[in-house]
Motif scaffolding. Structure first.
Motif, PDB file in Angstrom:
ATOM      1  N   GLU A 256       0.807  -1.225   0.000  1.00  0.00           N
ATOM      2  CA  GLU A 256       0.000   0.000   0.000  1.00  0.00           C
ATOM      3  C   GLU A 256       0.844   1.282   0.000  1.00  0.00           C
ATOM      4  O   GLU A 256       0.316   2.375   0.207  1.00  0.00           O
ATOM      5  CB  GLU A 256      -0.973  -0.004   1.192  1.00  0.00           C
ATOM      6  N   HIS A 257       2.130   1.159  -0.239  1.00  0.00           N
ATOM      7  CA  HIS A 257       2.958   2.368  -0.328  1.00  0.00           C
ATOM      8  C   HIS A 257       2.520   3.180  -1.555  1.00  0.00           C
ATOM      9  O   HIS A 257       2.314   2.622  -2.631  1.00  0.00           O
ATOM     10  CB  HIS A 257       4.427   1.959  -0.451  1.00  0.00           C
ATOM     11  N   PRO A 258       2.389   4.519  -1.424  1.00  0.00           N
ATOM     12  CA  PRO A 258       1.959   5.323  -2.569  1.00  0.00           C
ATOM     13  C   PRO A 258       2.917   5.177  -3.758  1.00  0.00           C
ATOM     14  O   PRO A 258       4.137   5.225  -3.583  1.00  0.00           O
ATOM     15  CB  PRO A 258       2.001   6.759  -2.037  1.00  0.00           C
ATOM     16  N   LEU A 259       2.342   4.983  -4.938  1.00  0.00           N
ATOM     17  CA  LEU A 259       3.158   4.892  -6.152  1.00  0.00           C
ATOM     18  C   LEU A 259       3.083   6.201  -6.933  1.00  0.00           C
ATOM     19  O   LEU A 259       4.096   6.721  -7.379  1.00  0.00           O
ATOM     20  CB  LEU A 259       2.676   3.729  -7.024  1.00  0.00           C
ATOM     21  N   PHE A 260       1.874   6.716  -7.103  1.00  0.00           N
ATOM     22  CA  PHE A 260       1.773   8.002  -7.806  1.00  0.00           C
ATOM     23  C   PHE A 260       0.479   8.730  -7.505  1.00  0.00           C
ATOM     24  O   PHE A 260      -0.493   8.149  -7.033  1.00  0.00           O
ATOM     25  CB  PHE A 260       1.945   7.843  -9.317  1.00  0.00           C
ATOM     26  N   ILE A 261       0.530  10.027  -7.809  1.00  0.00           N
ATOM     27  CA  ILE A 261      -0.651  10.882  -7.804  1.00  0.00           C
ATOM     28  C   ILE A 261      -0.827  11.304  -9.255  1.00  0.00           C
ATOM     29  O   ILE A 261       0.160  11.615  -9.936  1.00  0.00           O
ATOM     30  CB  ILE A 261      -0.417  12.139  -6.941  1.00  0.00           C
ATOM     31  N   LEU A 262      -2.050  11.306  -9.731  1.00  0.00           N
ATOM     32  CA  LEU A 262      -2.289  11.768 -11.100  1.00  0.00           C
ATOM     33  C   LEU A 262      -3.619  12.505 -11.131  1.00  0.00           C
ATOM     34  O   LEU A 262      -4.598  12.041 -10.557  1.00  0.00           O
ATOM     35  CB  LEU A 262      -2.311  10.572 -12.057  1.00  0.00           C
ATOM     36  N   TYR A 263      -3.620  13.641 -11.796  1.00  0.00           N
ATOM     37  CA  TYR A 263      -4.827  14.451 -11.867  1.00  0.00           C
ATOM     38  C   TYR A 263      -5.692  13.985 -13.038  1.00  0.00           C
ATOM     39  O   TYR A 263      -5.165  13.678 -14.109  1.00  0.00           O
ATOM     40  CB  TYR A 263      -4.450  15.939 -11.970  1.00  0.00           C
ATOM     41  N   THR A 264      -7.016  13.941 -12.832  1.00  0.00           N
ATOM     42  CA  THR A 264      -7.943  13.552 -13.909  1.00  0.00           C
ATOM     43  C   THR A 264      -7.885  14.593 -15.024  1.00  0.00           C
ATOM     44  O   THR A 264      -7.365  15.699 -14.831  1.00  0.00           O
ATOM     45  CB  THR A 264      -9.386  13.450 -13.387  1.00  0.00           C
ATOM     46  N   SER A 265      -8.466  14.264 -16.171  1.00  0.00           N
ATOM     47  CA  SER A 265      -8.322  15.142 -17.342  1.00  0.00           C
ATOM     48  C   SER A 265      -9.097  16.443 -17.250  1.00  0.00           C
ATOM     49  O   SER A 265      -8.876  17.339 -18.053  1.00  0.00           O
ATOM     50  CB  SER A 265      -8.798  14.463 -18.619  1.00  0.00           C
ATOM     51  N   GLY A 266     -10.069  16.528 -16.354  1.00  0.00           N
ATOM     52  CA  GLY A 266     -10.825  17.774 -16.244  1.00  0.00           C
ATOM     53  C   GLY A 266     -11.892  17.933 -17.306  1.00  0.00           C
ATOM     54  O   GLY A 266     -12.272  19.046 -17.663  1.00  0.00           O
ATOM     55  N   THR A 267     -12.410  16.813 -17.825  1.00  0.00           N
ATOM     56  CA  THR A 267     -13.468  16.898 -18.830  1.00  0.00           C
ATOM     57  C   THR A 267     -14.738  17.462 -18.217  1.00  0.00           C
ATOM     58  O   THR A 267     -15.470  18.220 -18.846  1.00  0.00           O
ATOM     59  CB  THR A 267     -13.763  15.494 -19.404  1.00  0.00           C
ATOM     60  N   THR A 268     -15.017  17.093 -16.986  1.00  0.00           N
ATOM     61  CA  THR A 268     -16.278  17.512 -16.380  1.00  0.00           C
ATOM     62  C   THR A 268     -16.112  18.596 -15.314  1.00  0.00           C
ATOM     63  O   THR A 268     -17.102  19.081 -14.793  1.00  0.00           O
ATOM     64  CB  THR A 268     -16.999  16.303 -15.738  1.00  0.00           C
ATOM     65  N   GLY A 269     -14.917  18.964 -14.972  1.00  0.00           N
ATOM     66  CA  GLY A 269     -14.759  20.015 -13.960  1.00  0.00           C
ATOM     67  C   GLY A 269     -13.324  20.111 -13.504  1.00  0.00           C
ATOM     68  O   GLY A 269     -12.417  19.743 -14.229  1.00  0.00           O
ATOM     69  N   LYS A 270     -13.135  20.596 -12.281  1.00  0.00           N
ATOM     70  CA  LYS A 270     -11.789  20.786 -11.754  1.00  0.00           C
ATOM     71  C   LYS A 270     -11.107  19.424 -11.570  1.00  0.00           C
ATOM     72  O   LYS A 270     -11.699  18.502 -10.999  1.00  0.00           O
ATOM     73  CB  LYS A 270     -11.908  21.500 -10.399  1.00  0.00           C
ATOM     74  N   PRO A 271      -9.874  19.270 -12.052  1.00  0.00           N
ATOM     75  CA  PRO A 271      -9.193  17.976 -11.930  1.00  0.00           C
ATOM     76  C   PRO A 271      -9.012  17.527 -10.476  1.00  0.00           C
ATOM     77  O   PRO A 271      -8.842  18.347  -9.580  1.00  0.00           O
ATOM     78  CB  PRO A 271      -7.835  18.236 -12.578  1.00  0.00           C
ATOM     79  N   LYS A 272      -9.057  16.211 -10.289  1.00  0.00           N
ATOM     80  CA  LYS A 272      -8.921  15.620  -8.959  1.00  0.00           C
ATOM     81  C   LYS A 272      -7.592  14.874  -8.879  1.00  0.00           C
ATOM     82  O   LYS A 272      -7.243  14.148  -9.806  1.00  0.00           O
ATOM     83  CB  LYS A 272     -10.082  14.643  -8.725  1.00  0.00           C
TER      84      LYS A 272
END
Ligand code: ATP
Ligand code: MG
Length: 648
Positions: A256-272
């Motif tokens: 469960e060690h974090p591998l990455f953070i990635l932001y969504t494409s923002g098609t529907t709103g502010k990226p997560k």
């Protein structure tokens, strides 16, 4: 979707059986569905054994604190070791990992042994630059092998990467660096785009000026263009990585060690900012890449045309294929440089056998014309994949005919940044495919379609796509915002993951994706899918691409407004609009006839190529445009706006 569930308008009767030869030797057969249905967790525990663990997990899923899942929690592994070293140790060090094709035509091939040396050097360099386990590193790169090396080097030392697409503005980069609190940025002087060097470093300079937490910027020299270097902060890759030893002992981290953070494409709103961890993510990325593409690492040449800045690039350029020891092509540039046959030239040059691309690209190739792919030898291709948006049946057929020689199976893979890996897709040796449908949850995945009240719809019904059981590569949270994670995905339907996509089940129970719930139109009390109306438009011989939106209308609540791009040879004659309206009426029924049809030259798209209907809705309703930070080209909106008043 408030009043009634999604209308089921499109009828698509074409069916394509898997090729006998592929089916006879397929990696995965129909038995996998039965096995996973009988013992879902046992199935995933078995898939986890594709990986090499420093400590084998004894637990599969811990769902004691939903929606926060833990998979294989007592196992330990190193993700980079799994993607690189173990192939060398198994005697495959001479196998090519990456055939790199630069846009200007330069190329080089890296074997797994060379990749191991390079990743080890980069890992040593990151350590020298003060990066430690648990830190975050931002990556802002062109499509060059060093992008994959940088990601793997982070994984190797237990630092989470946050890859930001190399086309984003300084502001977009700065907000992502700040959100993830990254201490190192890895970038390049520039990359080649549309025939010329395109600088990347100036955007980083501007972004880092607003990010005091960034200690160093590590810069790959790709184009050789003039590049400002800030003494003490900026260092060149060829200096710092170049002088490191090629030995580096990978440490094992918790599953469960974090591998990455990635932001969504923002098609529907502010990226997560989506957080993925190690063991479960790699298990599902590797399994799906093996199963859905039928990858044979000794003989296949695989090519995914996505950018590493998107989740597709993470899971199906870096982690899945490399975990499986695949040989793949990585292409730096655009599909029309120096000519519109570039992709097909690359397929021919490397004998690509498996191609994974997006509907937006396929529709563009349709627009450019059939004669372009016809000039190249594409006979090596044996599996074709699609991802990113619903693929219109006509684009699917075109892909199969003109790229797949009329016989190559297509796998339409539904998944999201959040799901980490493919979830719903045909299997090329098993499934009788249907143009436009992703069809069936993969073995070990549980998905269905529910109505407003959360009741499963019967076959033939429409509503919302939900995932009903946790899966290994699921997001673990939204970075720094557990509450938004719960609210966005787990609140709409108790105990189930709400994907945000509309969907229907056909009479066989197969799933058809119908676009974003936010985009569904409500016309005279009927919920109508944007995807179905767009697919009807694209099935007209003059239309290459279409986007429809529901705009407020006094009589019908919403009225359908269609924006269409014509095919290469088609012209905009006076009957066009009436023809297209009638064509949609004849295909789907009168309720789906667009009130207005506007031929346009371009459509607003995210940098990952998805149509941003919310901006078209803003235009159609004369509102100020919403968040445009992930839009490719804002001048597109000016052109469309200027078309509108004359069109009613
Ligand atoms: P945001 O969540 O910020 O609006 P996004 O949803 O575009 O951005 P991604 O994670 O890149 O970010 O895209 C996932 C979405 O893409 C899915 O929810 C779905 O709408 C669409 N999609 C992807 N593949 C398919 C497919 N094969 N068929 C239909 N839709 C697909
Ligand atoms: Mg989304």
């Amino acid at each position: 979707m408030s009043n009634e569930s999604l209308a089921n308008l499109l009828k698509e009767e074409r069916r394509f059986a898997p090729p006998a030869e592929l089916a006879a030797h397929a990696n995965v057969t129909a038995e996998a569905y039965e096995q996973a249905a009988a013992d879902r967790l046992g199935f995933w525990a078995e898939q986890a054994r594709r990986l090499t663990w420093a400590e084998e997990p004894t637990e599969t899923l811990d769902w004691s604190n939903p929606p926060f899942a833990k998979w294989f929690a007592d196992g330990k592994l190193n993700v980079a070791y799994n993607c690189v070293d173990r192939h060398v140790e198994a005697g495959n060090g001479d196998r090519v990992a990456i055939h790199f094709e630069g846009e200007p035509g330069d190329s080089r091939s890296l074997t797994y042994a060379e990749l191991k040396d390079e990743v080890s050097r980069a890992a040593n360099a990151l350590t020298e630059l003060g990066v430690r386990k648990g830190d975050r590193v931002a990556v802002y790169m062109p499509m060059i092998p060093e992008a994959a090396v940088a990601m793997l080097a982070c994984a190797r030392i237990g630092a989470a990467h946050s890859v930001v697409f190399g086309g984003f503005s300084a502001d977009a980069v700065a907000s992502r660096i700040q959100d993830a609190d990254a201490k190192l940025v890895i970038t390049a002087d520039g990359g080649y785009r549309r025939g010329k060097p395109s600088a990347l470093k100036p955007a980083i300079d501007e972004a880092v000026a607003k990010c005091p937490q960034v200690e160093h910027v590590l810069v790959v020299r790709r184009t050789g263009q003039d590049t400002a270097i800030t003494e003490g902060r900026d260092v060149w890759w060829h200096d710092v990585v170049g002088r490191q030893p090629a030995e580096h002992t990978p440490e094992a981290f918790d599953a469960e060690h974090p591998l990455f953070i990635l932001y969504t494409s923002g098609t529907t709103g502010k990226p997560k900012g989506i957080l993925h961890t190690s063991g479960g993510y790699l298990t599902q990325a590797a399994y799906t890449h093996h199963a859905v593409f039928d990858l044979k690492p000794e003989s296949d040449v695989y090519w995914c045309t996505a950018d590493v800045g998107w989740v597709t690039g993470h899971s199906y350029i870096v982690y899945g294929p490399l975990a499986n020891g695949a040989t793949q092509v990585m292409y730096e540039g655009t599909p029309d440089t120096p000519h519109q046959g570039r992709f097909w030239e690359v397929v021919q040059k490397y004998g690509v056998t498996i191609l994974y691309t997006a509907p937006t690209a396929i529709r563009t190739f349709m627009k450019w014309g059939d004669d372009i792919p016809a000039k190249f030898d594409l006979s090596s291709l044996r599996v074709l994949g699609s991802v990113g948006e619903p693929i219109n049946p006509e684009a699917w057929i075109w892909y199969r005919e003109h790229i797949g020689g009329g016989s190559t199976p297509i796998v339409d893979t539904w998944w999201q940044t959040e799901t980490g890996a493919m979830m719903i897709s045909p299997l090329p040796g098993v499934t009788e495919t249907k143009p436009g449908s992703a069809q069936r949850p993969l073995p070990g995945i549980a998905a269905t379609v529910v109505d407003d009240e959360g009741r499963e719809v019967p076959d033939g019904g429409g509503g919302y796509l939900v995932l009903t059981e946790p899966w290994p590569s699921m997001l673990r949270t939204i970075w720094g915002d557990d509450q938004r994670f719960i609210d966005t995905y787990w609140t709409r339907f108790e105990g189930r993951y709400f994907a945000g996509d509309g969907a229907k089940k056909d009479d066989d129970g197969d799933i058809w994706l119908l676009g974003r719930v936010d985009d569904v139109m409500l016309v005279s009390g009927h919920n109508i899918s944007t995807t179905e109306v767009e697919s009807a438009l694209v099935s007209h011989p003059k239309v290459a691409e279409a986007a429809v939106v529901g705009a407020a209308d006094e009589t019908t609540g919403q009225a359908i407004v269609a924006f269409v791009i014509l095919r290469g040879t088609a012209s905009e004659d006076e009957n066009l609009v009436a023809d297209l309206r009638n064509h949609v009426g004849a295909t789907l029924g009168p309720i789906a006839k667009p009130k207005r049809v506007l031929p346009v030259a371009e459509l607003p798209k995210t940098r990952s190529g998805k149509i941003m209907r919310r901006l078209l809705r803003d235009v159609a309703e004369n509102r100020q445009l919403g968040d445009v930070t992930t839009l490719t080209d804002s001048s597109v909106m000016d052109l469309i706006q200027s078309k509108l008043p004359t069109a009613a």
